[in-house]
Design an enzyme around this catalytic site. Structure first.
Site, PDB file in Angstrom:
ATOM      1  N   LEU A   1       0.869  -1.186   0.000  1.00 54.95           N
ATOM      2  CA  LEU A   1       0.000   0.000   0.000  1.00 54.95           C
ATOM      3  C   LEU A   1       0.894   1.221   0.000  1.00 54.95           C
ATOM      4  O   LEU A   1       1.797   1.310   0.836  1.00 54.95           O
ATOM      5  CB  LEU A   1      -0.815   0.068   1.287  1.00 54.95           C
ATOM      6  CG  LEU A   1      -2.088  -0.751   1.469  1.00 54.95           C
ATOM      7  CD1 LEU A   1      -2.642  -0.471   2.864  1.00 54.95           C
ATOM      8  CD2 LEU A   1      -3.129  -0.415   0.416  1.00 54.95           C
ATOM      9  N   HIS A   2       0.682   2.141  -0.900  1.00 59.72           N
ATOM     10  CA  HIS A   2       1.453   3.388  -0.813  1.00 59.72           C
ATOM     11  C   HIS A   2       0.770   4.588  -1.460  1.00 59.72           C
ATOM     12  O   HIS A   2       1.265   5.712  -1.356  1.00 59.72           O
ATOM     13  CB  HIS A   2       2.830   3.209  -1.446  1.00 59.72           C
ATOM     14  CG  HIS A   2       2.809   3.219  -2.945  1.00 59.72           C
ATOM     15  ND1 HIS A   2       2.391   2.153  -3.680  1.00 59.72           N
ATOM     16  CD2 HIS A   2       3.110   4.198  -3.836  1.00 59.72           C
ATOM     17  CE1 HIS A   2       2.461   2.453  -4.962  1.00 59.72           C
ATOM     18  NE2 HIS A   2       2.882   3.687  -5.088  1.00 59.72           N
ATOM     19  N   ARG A   3      -0.369   4.385  -2.133  1.00 64.46           N
ATOM     20  CA  ARG A   3      -1.025   5.524  -2.800  1.00 64.46           C
ATOM     21  C   ARG A   3      -1.466   6.552  -1.768  1.00 64.46           C
ATOM     22  O   ARG A   3      -2.094   6.188  -0.761  1.00 64.46           O
ATOM     23  CB  ARG A   3      -2.294   5.068  -3.527  1.00 64.46           C
ATOM     24  CG  ARG A   3      -2.069   4.190  -4.674  1.00 64.46           C
ATOM     25  CD  ARG A   3      -2.303   4.849  -6.022  1.00 64.46           C
ATOM     26  NE  ARG A   3      -1.542   4.067  -6.964  1.00 64.46           N
ATOM     27  CZ  ARG A   3      -0.371   4.422  -7.483  1.00 64.46           C
ATOM     28  NH1 ARG A   3       0.126   5.604  -7.250  1.00 64.46           N
ATOM     29  NH2 ARG A   3       0.269   3.607  -8.269  1.00 64.46           N
TER      30      ARG A   3
END
Ligand code: UD1
Length: 381
Positions: free
Chosen positions: A216-218
């Site tokens: 997850l990084h957005r």
């Protein structure tokens, strides 16, 4: 081998997802007859060993010829710094063309500098659209494609997107997916998941009954505690049914700490790891029961690997991964994510098929086409 003595093609990378796209292109340029001379420029948008050096080694990417060292900053400052520092590179080395890949800030910044200096701009992975302008990458895609003289696409849907934006159909060429070139070339060297866990001092037996890989990084998922908090709670529930190997991006780690949520990952079945190397990620993904992600590249990689992917986003700029591949868009509602995981555990997920031209030869197609295009372009000037 003959080498072209003209100015080099400046090949730009900035952030992690660029490296796997550029590695096969650099190799195909060197292997072309005559060799296409290139110079690798790293903007320094990513700089950590985990986000950068290790991937260069994994991908056999030569060390950059030039590193602009821009580092992290706001979008405006980062983009402006890349522009300021890239222009002198063109002045010093000359540029037969500037080749940019993907959709990060460095992609747009260098395309803009080149276009203003009347240097041909080549965009690899052109025409992808999420139609969500809240995504910084979408702005970068739209503007880079407007600036590009030559647009290489990974899936045919891109051509309709480009036509809608008034881009001349003759400038866009369907070549397939260079990211899958890297995947197919590297898969034999992938690091098995058990080996990776042992090396991290963890017991590989936890993976024996199957596991999921999570990234997850957005900003839309990790910058707002009202979104990230419920997602973390859903992950804790999922991990009770299937171990989750979570490769934690620095942006996500920083935010979890800031929101007081990092401790919530200290839960049964959640295995938190730092950002992984490319060969480690391939090893993890290729044997996973499923992948949960908001990454663009991993949607494509799971399709190529035939591993079910649940994309934690409302949209995708890579529709072929849903239509032909293994990808399912679940959105950011934790209940929908839990239900989708349950469906895969109960029924097995999509197996999909490899899309057209995701065959390991996209970079060769680019080199062959680009050599002819540049010759013609230079003759007509
Ligand atoms: C960038 C790209 C995104 C890509 C992602 C992959 C843009 C707009 N975004 O997002 O498309 O999917 O890279 O990782 O270009 N940081 C480190 N070490 C690093 C790099 C970053 O600690 O080597 C930290 C910094 O605190 C930084 C934060 O991570 O502020 C975010 O990095 P940044 O490059 O701004 O964006 P990404 O979220 O990585």
């Amino acid at each position: 081998m003959n080498t072209d003595t003209r100015a080099p093609i400046l090949c730009v990378v900035g952030a992690r997802p660029n490296y796997m796209k550029m590695a096969p292109i650099i190799r195909a340029f060197a292997a072309h007859e005559p060799a296409l001379r290139s110079l690798l420029v790293h903007t320094g948008q990513h700089y950590d060993a985990a986000m950068n050096d290790r991937l260069f080694a994994d991908l056999d990417l030569p060390a950059p010829d030039v590193n602009l060292g821009v580092g992290s900053a706001s979008h405006a400052v980062q983009t402006a710094e890349v522009m300021k520092r890239f222009e002198p590179v063109i002045e010093q080395h000359g540029a037969r063309a500037v080749l940019v890949v993907g959709d990060v800030n460095s992609t747009l910044a260098c395309a803009l500098v080149a276009a203003k200096r009347e240097v041909p701009v080549i965009h690899v992975e052109a025409g992808l659209r999420s139609y969500d302008r809240r995504m910084p990458e979408e702005i970068n895609r739209v503007l880079t494609d407007q600036l590009a003289d030559l647009l290489y696409t990974t899936e045919r849907s891109a051509h309709a997107n480009l036509a809608r934006e008034g881009i001349d159909a003759e400038r866009a060429v369907f070549v397939g997916n260079v990211m899958i070139d890297s995947l197919l070339a590297s898969l034999p060297r992938a690091v098995p998941a058990e080996q990776l866990l042992s090396a991290a001092g963890l017991d590989p037996a936890v993976l024996a009954g199957g596991y999921a890989v999570l990234t997850l990084h957005r900003p839309s998922n990790v910058d707002d505690p009202a979104v990230l908090g419920p997602l973390v709670e859903a992950l804790r529930q999922i991990a009770r049914r299937l171990p989750l190997v979570f490769a934690l991006h620095p942006r996500t780690r920083n935010n979890l700490e800031r929101f007081g949520l990092l401790g919530r990952l200290d839960a049964p079945g959640i295995i938190v790891l730092p950002p992984q190397g490319y060969l480690e990620m391939l090893g993890l993904m290729s044997r996973a029961v499923m992948v949960l992600t908001d990454s663009g590249g991993m949607q494509e990689e799971t399709t190529a690997l035939g591993v079910p992917c649940l994309t934690i986003r409302e949209n995708t700029e890579r529709p072929i991964t849903v239509e032909q591949g293994t990808n399912t868009l679940v959105g950011i509602d934790p209940q929908a994510l839990l239900a989708a995981v349950g469906d895969i555990l109960a029924q097995g997920g999509k197996r999909g098929r490899a899309p057209e031209f995701w065959d390991g030869r996209a970079a060769q197609r680019i080199a062959a086409h680009l050599a002819g295009w540049l010759d013609q372009h230079e003759r007509s000037r």
